[in-house]
Design a protein around this motif. Structure first.
Motif, PDB file in Angstrom:
ATOM      1  N   GLU A 155     -11.459  -6.010  -1.305  1.00 31.68           N
ATOM      2  CA  GLU A 155     -10.349  -6.831  -1.789  1.00 31.68           C
ATOM      3  C   GLU A 155     -10.854  -7.944  -2.710  1.00 31.68           C
ATOM      4  OE1 GLU A 155      -6.373  -9.168  -0.130  1.00 31.68           O
ATOM      5  OE2 GLU A 155      -7.782  -8.239   1.264  1.00 31.68           O
ATOM      6  N   LYS A 159      -9.643  -8.417  -6.658  1.00 33.70           N
ATOM      7  CA  LYS A 159      -9.077  -9.638  -7.222  1.00 33.70           C
ATOM      8  C   LYS A 159      -9.854 -10.075  -8.466  1.00 33.70           C
ATOM      9  CE  LYS A 159      -6.997 -11.465  -2.996  1.00 33.70           C
ATOM     10  NZ  LYS A 159      -7.027 -12.531  -1.966  1.00 33.70           N
ATOM     11  N   TRP A 197      -2.849  -3.533  -5.110  1.00 33.99           N
ATOM     12  CA  TRP A 197      -2.745  -4.633  -4.150  1.00 33.99           C
ATOM     13  C   TRP A 197      -1.961  -4.208  -2.922  1.00 33.99           C
ATOM     14  CZ3 TRP A 197       2.003  -6.231  -2.560  1.00 33.99           C
ATOM     15  CH2 TRP A 197       3.099  -5.949  -3.399  1.00 33.99           C
ATOM     16  N   ALA A 198      -0.938  -3.367  -3.130  1.00 31.66           N
ATOM     17  CA  ALA A 198      -0.122  -2.887  -2.010  1.00 31.66           C
ATOM     18  C   ALA A 198      -0.920  -1.914  -1.152  1.00 31.66           C
ATOM     19  CB  ALA A 198       1.152  -2.219  -2.531  1.00 31.66           C
ATOM     20  N   LEU A 200      -4.227  -1.855  -0.788  1.00 34.17           N
ATOM     21  CA  LEU A 200      -5.234  -2.607  -0.040  1.00 34.17           C
ATOM     22  C   LEU A 200      -4.596  -3.367   1.115  1.00 34.17           C
ATOM     23  CD1 LEU A 200      -7.462  -4.000  -2.949  1.00 34.17           C
ATOM     24  CD2 LEU A 200      -7.840  -1.988  -1.520  1.00 34.17           C
ATOM     25  N   ASP A 201      -3.399  -3.886   0.880  1.00 28.56           N
ATOM     26  CA  ASP A 201      -2.689  -4.593   1.937  1.00 28.56           C
ATOM     27  C   ASP A 201      -2.335  -3.646   3.079  1.00 28.56           C
ATOM     28  OD1 ASP A 201      -1.351  -7.082   2.855  1.00 28.56           O
ATOM     29  OD2 ASP A 201       0.446  -5.829   2.716  1.00 28.56           O
ATOM     30  N   GLU A 202      -1.967  -2.418   2.726  1.00 33.95           N
ATOM     31  CA  GLU A 202      -1.602  -1.418   3.724  1.00 33.95           C
ATOM     32  C   GLU A 202      -2.821  -0.960   4.517  1.00 33.95           C
ATOM     33  OE1 GLU A 202       0.070   3.110   3.510  1.00 33.95           O
ATOM     34  OE2 GLU A 202       1.112   1.623   2.275  1.00 33.95           O
ATOM     35  N   GLY A 204      -5.457  -2.760   5.115  1.00 33.40           N
ATOM     36  CA  GLY A 204      -5.711  -3.898   5.984  1.00 33.40           C
ATOM     37  C   GLY A 204      -6.981  -3.835   6.803  1.00 33.40           C
ATOM     38  N   THR A 208     -11.207  -4.618   6.351  1.00 35.80           N
ATOM     39  CA  THR A 208     -11.759  -5.949   6.646  1.00 35.80           C
ATOM     40  C   THR A 208     -12.246  -6.130   8.084  1.00 35.80           C
ATOM     41  OG1 THR A 208      -9.538  -6.780   7.132  1.00 35.80           O
ATOM     42  CG2 THR A 208     -10.341  -7.019   4.866  1.00 35.80           C
TER      43      THR A 208
END
Length: 231
Positions: A155, A159, A197-198, A200-202, A204, A208
């Motif tokens: 992530e 960015k 971005w969506a 990577l957010d999914e 999660g 990380t």
């Protein structure tokens, strides 16, 4: 010469006078007769011979005026007119105003405008190519950096590419190839068509909060670690 009423492009009186003056001087030049300025003024007053008057110069040069105190002398205007006509509008010396070129040689102004337009287009194309090369370099740099990124830091890497202005479409394929190296990374998500971005957010926790054992394995999959392992 084609009669004015039959010409395809309308010729104004000043342009016509300049063209006729050039023809007349060129025809008589070998006999050493009068220069362009005299021929021009003669044409403007209806081909009538005679002494050049202030009125003649005023007719030929719109900004000539004897009534203005400290105005340039008549001879300077005559010399400038001679140069203007002899150069076919390429040279417009003082004290003539800049509009004298468009008045007598509108075609010269048109050609100049065309050259400037082509020069601008060429410069813009050069800038586009330079911008494209810089972008391609940035994409290549992103791929190099990605080779040394583990899932836990993906992530942060993404960015950084966003700030560089790199499009998601140029990152998707390299991410799909990158994800195949690591255990437990669902690479199919990178081909879903959603914004990165969506995605990577999914993903999660998958990225990380990987278990310590997987993180150690991830480190071993980096190029420098593979190289050291082979040694």
């Amino acid at each position: 010469m084609i009669p004015r009423h039959l010409s395809l492009v309308t010729v104004n009186p000043f342009q016509l006078a300049a063209l006729q003056a050039i023809i007349e001087v060129e025809e008589r030049r070998q006999r050493g007769q009068y220069p362009y300025k005299v021929a021009l003024l003669k044409q403007l007053r209806g081909a009538k011979a005679g002494r050049i008057t202030a009125s003649d110069v005023s007719r030929a040069a719109a900004n000539y005026c004897l009534k203005i105190r400290g105005a340039e002398p008549k001879d300077r205007y005559l010399a400038a007119l001679n140069t203007l006509v002899e150069s076919c509008g390429d040279v417009c010396p003082l004290p003539l105003s800049g509009c004298a070129v468009s008045q007598y040689f509108p075609q010269t102004v048109y050609h100049l405008s065309e050259r400037q337009h082509r020069r601008r287009e060429k410069q813009q194309e050069k800038e586009r190519l330079q911008k494209r090369r810089r972008y391609q370099t940035a994409v290549a740099q992103a791929e190099i950096e990605l080779a040394f990124v583990t899932p836990m830091w993906l992530e942060v890497w993404y960015k950084r590419q966003e700030k560089r202005g790199i499009y998601d479409d140029d990152l998707t394929d390299m991410l799909a190839a990158w994800g195949g190296r690591f255990t437990g990374v669902q690479v199919r998500g990178f081909c879903s068509g959603q914004p990165l971005w969506a995605i990577l957010d999914e993903m999660g926790c998958e990225l990380t909060e990987r278990p310590a054992a997987l993180q150690r394995l991830d480190e071993q999959m980096l190029p420098n670690q593979l190289h050291n392992h082979r040694k």
